[in-house]
Design an enzyme around this catalytic site. Structure first.
Site, PDB file in Angstrom:
ATOM      1  N   TYR A 230      46.983  42.894  40.469  1.00  0.00           N
ATOM      2  CA  TYR A 230      45.936  42.276  39.657  1.00  0.00           C
ATOM      3  C   TYR A 230      46.486  42.095  38.245  1.00  0.00           C
ATOM      4  O   TYR A 230      46.609  43.057  37.490  1.00  0.00           O
ATOM      5  CB  TYR A 230      44.752  43.234  39.674  1.00  0.00           C
ATOM      6  CG  TYR A 230      43.434  42.786  39.094  1.00  0.00           C
ATOM      7  CD1 TYR A 230      43.225  41.536  38.534  1.00  0.00           C
ATOM      8  CD2 TYR A 230      42.345  43.659  39.124  1.00  0.00           C
ATOM      9  CE1 TYR A 230      41.992  41.176  38.027  1.00  0.00           C
ATOM     10  CE2 TYR A 230      41.112  43.312  38.621  1.00  0.00           C
ATOM     11  CZ  TYR A 230      40.942  42.069  38.071  1.00  0.00           C
ATOM     12  OH  TYR A 230      39.714  41.730  37.570  1.00  0.00           O
TER      13      TYR A 230
ATOM     14  N   LYS B 209      47.265  38.363  42.115  1.00  0.00           N
ATOM     15  CA  LYS B 209      46.174  37.648  41.448  1.00  0.00           C
ATOM     16  C   LYS B 209      46.659  37.302  40.059  1.00  0.00           C
ATOM     17  O   LYS B 209      46.810  38.195  39.216  1.00  0.00           O
ATOM     18  CB  LYS B 209      44.951  38.569  41.385  1.00  0.00           C
ATOM     19  CG  LYS B 209      43.755  38.054  40.614  1.00  0.00           C
ATOM     20  CD  LYS B 209      42.623  39.102  40.690  1.00  0.00           C
ATOM     21  CE  LYS B 209      41.353  38.666  39.974  1.00  0.00           C
ATOM     22  NZ  LYS B 209      41.490  38.547  38.536  1.00  0.00           N
TER      23      LYS B 209
END
Lengths: 314, 314
Positions: free
Chosen positions: B131, B159
């Site tokens: 992330y 991500k």
């Protein structure tokens, strides 16, 4: 109480638990050193990484081993209710004040931060130090927000980041903040490398990383800056501007002696370097920082050891 | 599994406790909506503000109410041991994967972050989504670090933040990341306002804030971008570049319809706006964000209500 030198001890970990013996050893060293206060669980004390229970225990140990030196306790957390729980445990420990940084995950607005300080000052009788440390909180206070917060009952001091290197700019910066604060609110400088400049510029207190592990050289800087500390800065200013300039020069000279240390701070961050110093001096176990923070590698440690020797701090 | 649309529900609070009924309501809406996965306890799910116990409970509720839709769970925390505890509770809940952001208080080095991902991938068999959200973590990944982390066993997806607005730049950016990743690691775009651009540029998945509360308009963007989703992007590229351009234009048009919403996101942040939307639609109680985060003021709420009506989302 919010003047002079406030020393920030590390909270060493060992195998992912607080090393209570190492922590109390650091606190006792500070109690014996002549610092004006001890701030447990500051950034240097890794407060943001510890559980509420660990923080309550560290606060208690700090007060128990401080030998009567006032202990301030960092209470910052991402959620207001968690901050208030930390305030409760600081009160229970017998803290003399709390230090509060508006740490953030989602960016905070001025109103969020004001609301946080309102909740805390409404919830405790302990004096509160406003902790402005944008490098870790990612929140920047405006002078106007200092003013709004400093009006709240119980606000005792504002810990500002380092001051500009230029002496006139530094004085203007501190005077500009002073102008918006109630008289009882002190201004403290952090950023050890510019602390002498901050004290010369009129700060009342130095909130110090290095003093938590090496109080003696920090006290030399403070004492050089405050040779005439019986007078207020203002009286001294009127009486003897030349003397004030001398003190600023003496403090700057004491700070300049530590230039190799400030260089390491700039390169690796003050926390990693201070942890390496404590580990090198046997004041903390090896790998005393909370993972994922890794300590310095062996090359960095060698450089720290060399600087300690060069500066006769080992 | 790490493709398509992953919807990030809020974790609404009521009187400083998780509003379990509101949370399960949001999850059930998503289960019925056709999204490809649900990511509980993302930034939108306020994971950073919740206790370990609250997070364990939320993970459990998410899986229980997801109706078989895969649930990913955010496990980020400042301390590695706390991350690992969150991984344990995600496993116990039956999560299909975990989402890990290197959140920071002290600035992290690349080695710190690599070490964190090593510890987590060594500690679980669940797939891990990396992330990268510098706006909240204050850590920036290099493409080289993506490569080092993506080599670890168990890394399933990355991500990334929003892509550049220019289509060629966006394609280059995604292709540059793709070139250093193993084939099984997908690339996901976040930053809802640029998601259509990210999908057009070759991202495999959209990790979406707005889809957590308003899945329908997010699905319209995804489906426009993927009109020919039986083919891989690569086959489509060879077969019919014109068709690909059409799909990019259709997705951009669907996204452009939501421009007033993206404008509010830019102004107030996606979390505060999404919370206001959920509150306005009766999906979350009033003041559902964790303090010190304040929701929008009445003026902001009026604007949100107007945009919902204008876009027929109310």
């Amino acid at each position: 109480m919010f003047t002079g030198l406030s020393a920030f001890p590390l909270t060493p970990l060992k195998d992912d638990s607080v090393d209570e013996a190492a922590f109390t050893g650091l606190v006792q060293r500070l109690a014996d050193s002549g610092v004006d206060s001890i701030t447990a669980l500051g950034s240097t004390g890794s407060y943001a990484y510890l559980t509420a229970a660990e923080r309550a225990r560290v606060a208690q140990l700090a007060v128990e081993h401080a030998g009567g030196v006032p202990v301030f306790v960092g209470v910052g957390a991402l959620r207001t209710s968690h901050v208030l729980a930390n305030v409760r445990s600081a009160e229970a420990a017998g803290a003399a004040g709390v230090l509060l940084a508006p740490i953030s995950y989602q960016p905070l607005t001025d109103d969020d931060v004001l609301g946080l300080f309102q909740a805390v000052t409404a919830g405790t009788d302990l004096p509160v130090i406003v902790y402005d440390n944008p490098g870790t909180t990612h929140f920047s206070f405006s002078t106007e927000l200092y003013a709004r917060i400093a009006e709240l009952p119980g606000i005792a001091s504002i810990k500002i980041p380092g001051v500009p290197r230029d002496a006139a700019e530094a004085r203007n910066r501190v005077a500009g903040i002073r102008a918006v604060l109630p008289e009882h609110v002190t201004i403290g400088v952090s950023g050890d490398a510019t602390a002498a400049d901050g004290l010369a510029a009129g700060c009342d207190v130095w909130y110090s990383v290095i003093a938590g592990t090496l109080p003696a050289p920090a006290l030399r800087i403070l004492r050089a800056a405050r040779a005439d500390s019986a007078n207020t800065a203002d009286e001294a200013d009127q009486a003897d501007r030349a003397h004030q300039t001398d003190r600023a020069a003496a403090a700057a000279a004491e700070s300049a002696r530590l230039a190799p240390l400030w260089q390491l701070f700039a390169e690796f961050g003050s926390l990693r370097v201070t942890a390496a110093i404590a580990e090198q001096l046997g004041l903390a176990p090896h790998a005393s920082l909370p993972l994922p923070l890794r300590g310095l590698d062996s090359n960095g440690r060698t450089r720290v050891a060399r600087v300690l020797e060069e500066l006769r701090l080992a």
